[in-house]
Enzyme design. Structure first.
Site, PDB file in Angstrom:
ATOM      1  CE1 TYR A  87       8.981  -3.178  15.815  1.00  9.17           C
ATOM      2  CE2 TYR A  87       6.644  -2.715  15.487  1.00  9.17           C
ATOM      3  CZ  TYR A  87       7.969  -2.477  15.177  1.00  9.17           C
ATOM      4  OH  TYR A  87       8.294  -1.527  14.242  1.00  9.17           O
ATOM      5  CG  ASN A 139       3.008   1.388  12.047  1.00  4.72           C
ATOM      6  OD1 ASN A 139       3.016   1.223  10.838  1.00  4.72           O
ATOM      7  ND2 ASN A 139       3.801   0.718  12.863  1.00  4.72           N
ATOM      8  CE1 TYR A 189     -14.021   4.652 -34.581  1.00  2.11           C
ATOM      9  CE2 TYR A 189     -12.065   3.904 -33.399  1.00  2.11           C
ATOM     10  CZ  TYR A 189     -13.022   3.704 -34.362  1.00  2.11           C
ATOM     11  OH  TYR A 189     -13.003   2.561 -35.116  1.00  2.11           O
ATOM     12  CD  GLU A 243       9.814  -0.218   7.458  1.00  2.00           C
ATOM     13  OE1 GLU A 243       9.903   0.719   6.640  1.00  2.00           O
ATOM     14  OE2 GLU A 243       9.574  -0.056   8.662  1.00  2.00           O
ATOM     15  NE  ARG A 294     -18.827   6.366 -34.357  1.00  4.65           N
ATOM     16  CZ  ARG A 294     -18.131   5.450 -35.040  1.00  4.65           C
ATOM     17  NH1 ARG A 294     -18.391   4.160 -34.892  1.00  4.65           N
ATOM     18  NH2 ARG A 294     -17.181   5.812 -35.869  1.00  4.65           N
ATOM     19  CG  PHE A 320       1.973  -1.337   8.302  1.00  4.36           C
ATOM     20  CD1 PHE A 320       2.819  -1.600   7.243  1.00  4.36           C
ATOM     21  CD2 PHE A 320       2.145  -2.064   9.467  1.00  4.36           C
ATOM     22  CE1 PHE A 320       3.825  -2.541   7.330  1.00  4.36           C
ATOM     23  CE2 PHE A 320       3.142  -3.019   9.570  1.00  4.36           C
ATOM     24  CZ  PHE A 320       3.989  -3.261   8.495  1.00  4.36           C
ATOM     25  CG  HIS A 365      10.010   7.508  12.414  1.00  5.86           C
ATOM     26  ND1 HIS A 365      11.104   7.210  13.188  1.00  5.86           N
ATOM     27  CD2 HIS A 365       9.559   6.313  11.925  1.00  5.86           C
ATOM     28  CE1 HIS A 365      11.301   5.896  13.181  1.00  5.86           C
ATOM     29  NE2 HIS A 365      10.387   5.335  12.421  1.00  5.86           N
TER      30      HIS A 365
END
Length: 512
Positions: free
Chosen positions: A54, A197, A283, A417, A286, A331, A84
């Site tokens: 791959y 990646n 509050y 994905e 404190r 990844f 990409h």
């Protein structure tokens, strides 16, 4: 100029900050070069043997089963980067892009990516010659890491795409390389994939955010103490023995800060034995260390996650020393996305409780004899009324931003994905929450300073005097209304910068 050396064991968070925000130069350790060369030898062997692997001899994502002929594998890597680099929107800040590039160098240097050392050196050259790729804000799902942002960085290595000019304008990468005396890089098998990646964008933003949060959480103790002092609050809830019985470390640190900051004040002395002022504060006064302390403990968790990621191999596939090339899911940005969302929640609450103290300071029915809206002539003048409106609006925005991004997922790549982390969105919005927290603490600082000024002739604490000195040039003395936006900007600078904290620590010693 300092130097950051990238070794096969990685780099530190301080290294990332030095390169992202400073002028530090980057060098590759000789051992790094040797480690990368050994890893590349394995990839060259796979290529020679013709094995289907791959990203080396196949396509990507849903195209992982598509075999690519040897003569087209370099073309495959270049095509990957171009396709990409598909982000859109405003450019990411220079510091984020530089952090991302250094972290990608770190990833390659670990020797599990199978790339030539010259690829890492090319990224180092971009950093050292201050060539910053133009990386759009939208594009990453934190799935196979930060694919689109890293592709925009990688495209600049090829002499394509855009860079971020000194004036913030977009310029062709080819021109920027030429001006720096750098040549474009040609990619070999697997190298395009190795450039994009990984979790480097998410990690870079998380490291920058963690550093900023550490400073802001200390400043939150400072502004809280000043507000409590101005409101004639009690110092007793911050005694160490009260926090030893609930041993959260962040809470103890925050309480110790506030208690120390309230010492040496005739404002505090004026009411220490007054039962009307010392029974139980609200509050927001404190419980300040309980909220800020929980945020500190959240930050400690985030720093632990980031430290682990700094020594992690997040590429895919990875080249193992025994010659195997294995696919991983390292990844995936879930660890970073969860951490960023957690810290955004914590920082949002630190800001929210600060705004509640501002509201009390401005309310004549609760501020213990301070004038309405901290104006000596309320009615004709509105004082800090609208500054509190601004703070309230920012609190509301931070609550929206505190909704976690990491619980979201949209499937992509033909369902390959099918679960993504949204870690890029989580870390990006965390930075916005922290910027908003800076503004909220600035409003509290201004309100507290005004309150302490109005307590004259009583003398404030050393911290109060330092705050009045730091902000006095912009804020002046209480009086008729002035154009307030520049004063708030000056208060933001004081909160963000190191000066006020340094002045206080000169008097009191280091704050936690």
């Amino acid at each position: 100029m300092s130097t950051v050396t990238v070794r096969p064991t990685g780099i530190s968070a301080a290294d990332v900050l030095a390169v992202a925000r400073g002028p530090a130069r980057v060098v590759l350790d000789p051992a790094t070069v040797a480690t990368m060369a050994a890893s590349r030898t394995i990839v060259d062997g796979i290529e020679a043997a013709g094995r289907p692997v791959y990203g080396v001899s196949t396509g990507f994502g849903a195209l992982a089963s598509t075999f690519v002929a040897p003569e087209r594998r370099a073309e495959l890597q270049h095509a990957l980067i171009r396709s990409h680099a598909a982000g859109i929107g405003a450019p990411m800040p220079r510091e984020v892009v530089r952090a991302m590039m250094l972290l990608r160098v770190r990833s390659l240097a670990l020797g599990r990516s199978g790339v030539r050392p010259l690829l890492a050196q090319a990224l180092v050259d971009l950093l050292n010659y201050d060539v910053t790729p133009w990386v759009p804000e939208h594009g990453s799902l934190g799935a196979s890491g930060d694919l689109a942002p890293l592709a925009h960085c990688a495209l600049a290595l090829l002499g394509e795409g855009w860079t971020l000019g000194p004036d913030g304008a977009r310029a062709p990468a080819a021109d920027a390389l030429r001006a720096a005396g750098l040549a474009p890089v040609g990619l070999a098998a697997k190298e395009g994939l190795a450039l994009i990646n990984g979790t480097d964008g998410m990690l870079g933003m998380l490291l920058l955010a963690a550093h900023d949060a550490a400073h802001l959480f200390t400043m939150a103790d400072v502004t809280a103490a000043l507000a409590i002092e101005a409101m004639l609050g009690s110092e007793r809830p911050f005694l160490p023995e009260l926090h030893a019985i609930r041993p959260h470390p962040g809470q103890a640190a925050s309480a110790a800060n506030i208690h120390r900051l309230l010492q040496g004040s005739t404002v505090m002395d004026s009411h220490r034995d007054d039962l009307a002022h010392a029974v139980q504060d609200a509050y927001s006064m404190r419980c300040a260390p309980q909220v800020a302390g929980a945020a500190r403990d959240t930050l400690a968790f985030v720093e632990q996650v980031a430290a682990r990621e700094l020594v992690s191999v997040v590429d895919n596939p990875v080249v193992l020393p025994d010659g195997r090339v294995e696919s991983t899911g390292n990844f995936h940005g879930a660890p970073l996305g969860f951490a960023a969302d957690f810290l955004a929640i914590a920082a949002s609450e630190v800001g929210a409780i600060a705004e509640r103290r501002v509201d009390r300071l401005l309310d004549v029915t609760r501020s213990r004899d301070l004038p309405a809206f901290l104006s000596p002539d309320a009615g004709v003048n509105s004082g800090l009324m609208i500054a509190q409106y601004t703070a309230a609006g920012i609190v509301a925005e931070n609550r929206r931003l505190a909704a976690p991004a990491s619980v979201d997922s949209l499937p992509t790549s033909g369902m390959q994905e099918d679960h993504v982390s949204m870690g890029w969105a989580a870390t990006k919005k965390l930075r916005t929450v922290l910027d908003n927290l800076t503004s909220l603490l600035a409003v509290e600082l201004l309100a507290a300073v005004r309150g302490l000024q109005l307590r004259a002739p009583l003398t404030p604490s050393p911290a109060g005097r330092a705050a009045i000195a730091a902000l006095g040039g912009a804020a002046g003395e209480p009086g008729p209304d002035v154009f307030l936006a520049p004063v708030l900007e000056a208060a933001r600078d004081v909160v963000r910068g190191p000066g006020l904290r340094a002045a206080i620590e000169r008097e009191l010693g280091p704050l936690a």
